[in-house]
Design an enzyme around this catalytic site. Structure first.
Site, PDB file in Angstrom:
ATOM      1  N   ASP A   1       0.778  -1.254   0.000  1.00  0.00           N
ATOM      2  CA  ASP A   1       0.000   0.000   0.000  1.00  0.00           C
ATOM      3  C   ASP A   1       0.806   1.299   0.000  1.00  0.00           C
ATOM      4  O   ASP A   1       0.465   2.253   0.721  1.00  0.00           O
ATOM      5  CB  ASP A   1      -0.960   0.025   1.207  1.00  0.00           C
ATOM      6  CG  ASP A   1      -1.946  -1.127   1.178  1.00  0.00           C
ATOM      7  OD1 ASP A   1      -1.833  -1.978   0.299  1.00  0.00           O
ATOM      8  OD2 ASP A   1      -2.830  -1.169   2.062  1.00  0.00           O
TER       9      ASP A   1
ATOM     10  N   LYS B   1      -7.030  -4.939  -2.826  1.00  0.00           N
ATOM     11  CA  LYS B   1      -7.803  -5.382  -1.652  1.00  0.00           C
ATOM     12  C   LYS B   1      -8.691  -4.245  -1.163  1.00  0.00           C
ATOM     13  O   LYS B   1      -8.505  -3.099  -1.560  1.00  0.00           O
ATOM     14  CB  LYS B   1      -6.850  -5.819  -0.542  1.00  0.00           C
ATOM     15  CG  LYS B   1      -6.049  -4.654  -0.033  1.00  0.00           C
ATOM     16  CD  LYS B   1      -5.151  -5.048   1.096  1.00  0.00           C
ATOM     17  CE  LYS B   1      -4.340  -3.867   1.553  1.00  0.00           C
ATOM     18  NZ  LYS B   1      -5.156  -2.786   2.134  1.00  0.00           N
TER      19      LYS B   1
ATOM     20  N   CYS C   1      -2.289  -2.422   7.758  1.00  0.00           N
ATOM     21  CA  CYS C   1      -2.158  -3.433   6.713  1.00  0.00           C
ATOM     22  C   CYS C   1      -0.907  -4.282   6.857  1.00  0.00           C
ATOM     23  O   CYS C   1      -0.925  -5.472   6.544  1.00  0.00           O
ATOM     24  CB  CYS C   1      -2.220  -2.783   5.344  1.00  0.00           C
ATOM     25  SG  CYS C   1      -3.921  -2.338   4.959  1.00  0.00           S
TER      26      CYS C   1
HETATM   27  C1  VGL Z   1      -4.863   0.971   5.701  1.00  0.00           C
HETATM   28  C2  VGL Z   1      -6.199   2.216   7.081  1.00  0.00           C
HETATM   29  C3  VGL Z   1      -7.255   2.067   6.227  1.00  0.00           C
HETATM   30  C4  VGL Z   1      -3.525   0.407   5.413  1.00  0.00           C
HETATM   31  C5  VGL Z   1      -5.933   0.802   4.837  1.00  0.00           C
HETATM   32  O1  VGL Z   1      -3.218   0.162   4.216  1.00  0.00           O
HETATM   33  O2  VGL Z   1      -2.735   0.221   6.368  1.00  0.00           O
HETATM   34  N1  VGL Z   1      -5.011   1.664   6.833  1.00  0.00           N
HETATM   35  N2  VGL Z   1      -7.113   1.362   5.115  1.00  0.00           N
END
Ligand code: VGL
Ligand code: ZN
Length: 193
Positions: free
Chosen positions: A11, A97, A141
């Site tokens: 991410d 995802k 994540c």
């Molecule tokens: C994430 C908060 C909300 C992440 C994803 O990728 O860590 N954190 N959505």
């Protein structure tokens, strides 16, 4: 590096970096070490995977619809793009995802390839048993992905200099590292690769 290893970059998207909708403090700090890791894995001819948070416009994950997060990483928007300085190779495997509007999902193991293959199935077909992991965010994540991977029996090394956390509660990231270590994760660094 072992022949059954792969790099998993979690991410590293604009919305998690400074000026993004859900920015991780100094989120872009991970880009330079990750580019070094990418080079190492390329030199060794080992697979490189990159997960991305890839939400629909309306999802229970967002504050507006009952979740805890401001809207972020909406699919096909600039905020959902990988950081522009991240040097992903053309053949990196993208894992998307967070696509289900009904639930939060933090682990990259909930994600699928462009062909709809679950991450776990993909690793199995490629004979990948070890993952080296870096990216964002340590306390969400990264934590969820590493713990699920360990439960699935993968060997996982976290690249400490290539992760950063949200820390909604102070200390969340440090606690996440401790849980990962206790779960059998190995803590290392990019320059140890
Ligand atoms: C994430 C908060 C909300 C992440 C994803 O990728 O860590 N954190 N959505
Ligand atoms: Zn999200």
């Amino acid at each position: 590096m072992e022949r059954d290893a792969a790099l998993l970059i979690v991410d590293v998207q604009n919305d998690f970096c400074p000026k993004g909708a859900l920015h991780v403090p100094e989120g872009d700090r991970v880009v330079e070490p990750l580019n070094r890791a990418i080079r190492r894995f390329q030199e060794e001819g080992l697979p490189i995977l990159a997960s991305r948070d890839w939400h629909p416009t309306v999802t229970r994950h967002f504050q507006e619809y009952g979740g805890i997060w401001p809207a972020h990483c909406v699919r096909d928007t600039p905020g959902a793009l990988f950081h522009p300085d991240l040097r992903l190779p053309w053949d990196a495997v993208i894992i998307s995802k967070g696509t289900d509007p009904e639930r939060d999902s933090y682990s990259a193991f909930d994600g699928t390839t462009a062909e709809g293959m679950l991450l776990e199935e993909f690793l199995e077909t490629q004979g990948v048993h070890r993952l080296y992991v870096g990216g964002l965010a340590t306390d969400y994540c990264i934590k969820a992905t590493v713990l699920e991977g360990l439960l699935l029996g993968r060997k996982i090394t976290l690249l400490l200099d290539a992760v950063a956390g949200v820390d909604l509660e102070p200390g969340d990231s440090v606690r996440a590292l401790e849980v990962i270590r206790q779960g059998g994760g190995i803590l290392s660094r990019v320059d140890e690769l």
